[in-house]
Scaffold this active site. Structure first.
Site, PDB file in Angstrom:
ATOM      1  N   HIS A   1       0.802  -1.318  -0.015  1.00 44.77           N
ATOM      2  CA  HIS A   1      -0.001   0.018  -0.072  1.00 44.77           C
ATOM      3  C   HIS A   1       0.979   1.207  -0.009  1.00 44.77           C
ATOM      4  O   HIS A   1       2.030   1.259   0.337  1.00 44.77           O
ATOM      5  CB  HIS A   1      -0.992   0.179   1.127  1.00 44.77           C
ATOM      6  CG  HIS A   1      -0.392   0.199   2.540  1.00 44.77           C
ATOM      7  ND1 HIS A   1      -0.069  -1.092   3.304  1.00 44.77           N
ATOM      8  CD2 HIS A   1       0.139   1.118   3.111  1.00 44.77           C
ATOM      9  CE1 HIS A   1       0.378  -0.619   4.548  1.00 44.77           C
ATOM     10  NE2 HIS A   1       0.640   0.504   4.468  1.00 44.77           N
TER      11      HIS A   1
ATOM     12  N   HIS B   1       3.968   7.125   3.934  1.00 41.61           N
ATOM     13  CA  HIS B   1       4.771   6.191   3.514  1.00 41.61           C
ATOM     14  C   HIS B   1       4.544   5.109   2.466  1.00 41.61           C
ATOM     15  O   HIS B   1       3.182   5.256   1.917  1.00 41.61           O
ATOM     16  CB  HIS B   1       5.247   5.427   5.060  1.00 41.61           C
ATOM     17  CG  HIS B   1       3.938   4.578   5.473  1.00 41.61           C
ATOM     18  ND1 HIS B   1       3.102   5.106   6.183  1.00 41.61           N
ATOM     19  CD2 HIS B   1       3.462   3.114   5.273  1.00 41.61           C
ATOM     20  CE1 HIS B   1       2.165   4.369   6.442  1.00 41.61           C
ATOM     21  NE2 HIS B   1       2.461   2.979   5.915  1.00 41.61           N
TER      22      HIS B   1
ATOM     23  N   GLU C   1       7.697   0.962   5.161  1.00 41.94           N
ATOM     24  CA  GLU C   1       7.072   0.033   6.168  1.00 41.94           C
ATOM     25  C   GLU C   1       7.214  -1.467   5.438  1.00 41.94           C
ATOM     26  O   GLU C   1       6.913  -1.608   3.972  1.00 41.94           O
ATOM     27  CB  GLU C   1       5.621   0.153   6.169  1.00 41.94           C
ATOM     28  CG  GLU C   1       4.910  -0.931   7.196  1.00 41.94           C
ATOM     29  CD  GLU C   1       3.461  -0.666   7.317  1.00 41.94           C
ATOM     30  OE1 GLU C   1       3.160  -1.298   8.321  1.00 41.94           O
ATOM     31  OE2 GLU C   1       2.797   0.113   6.575  1.00 41.94           O
TER      32      GLU C   1
END
Length: 134
Positions: free
Chosen positions: A7, A79, A130
Site C-alpha cells: 500500500h 509512507h 514499512e
C-alpha cells in the site's frame, strides 16, 4: 527481499472527508475506519485492483503523524509498504547492511493483523518504508 507493493499511505487531516472523496469522487471501494492505538493512527483502506491506499489520521496527542501533518497541513504521502516473506530475516539483513529500523526493532502487529517494521526515511531516499510480513 521485498515483494509486491502492499500500500501507499496518505496522511490526512480529516479522515471522513478523505474517505468520502475516494468513495464519491473516484468511485473507490472504501473500507471502514479502524483505530490502531499501538501505532497512534486511525486508518481507512481503499481497495484497488493491484494494491491499496491507506488513509491515516492522527489518533491521540502522541500520534507519530501529527508532526507530518503540522508540516503538511493538507496531508500528503506518508509512507510506502512492501511485503516480505520473513520480517525478522529482512530486519536482520537491513541492520547488517546499515539501515536503521525505527522503534525497538521488534515487529509490531499492523492494521492487517500482520507483523510490520518501519525503516528510517534518511536511509531510503527520504521515504519512510514499512515492511509487512505476508
Amino acid at each position: 527481499m521485498i515483494g509486491r507493493l502492499n500500500h501507499v499511505a496518505i496522511a490526512v487531516p480529516d479522515l471522513a472527508a478523505a474517505a468520502a472523496q475516494y468513495r464519491n469522487t473516484l468511485g473507490a471501494k472504501v473500507g471502514p475506519a479502524q483505530d490502531e492505538p499501538d501505532h497512534g493512527v486511525t486508518v481507512v483502506f481503499i481497495e484497488l485492483p493491484n494494491t491499496k491506499i491507506e488513509l491515516l489520521a492522527a489518533l491521540g496527542e502522541a500520534s507519530p503523524i501529527l508532526g507530518f501533518l503540522e508540516k503538511n497541513p493538507a496531508g500528503g504521502i506518508h509512507h510506502i509498504c512492501y511485503e516480505v516473506d520473513d520480517i525478522l530475516a529482512a530486519r536482520d539483513h537491513l541492520l547488517a547492511s546499515g539501515a536503521r529500523v525505527l522503534g525497538s526493532g521488534e515487529p509490531k502487529i499492523g492494521a492487517h493483523g500482520k507483523p510490520v517494521l518501519f525503516l528510517h526515511p534518511k536511509d531510503f531516499n527520504g521515504c519512510l518504508v514499512e515492511l509487512e510480513q505476508v
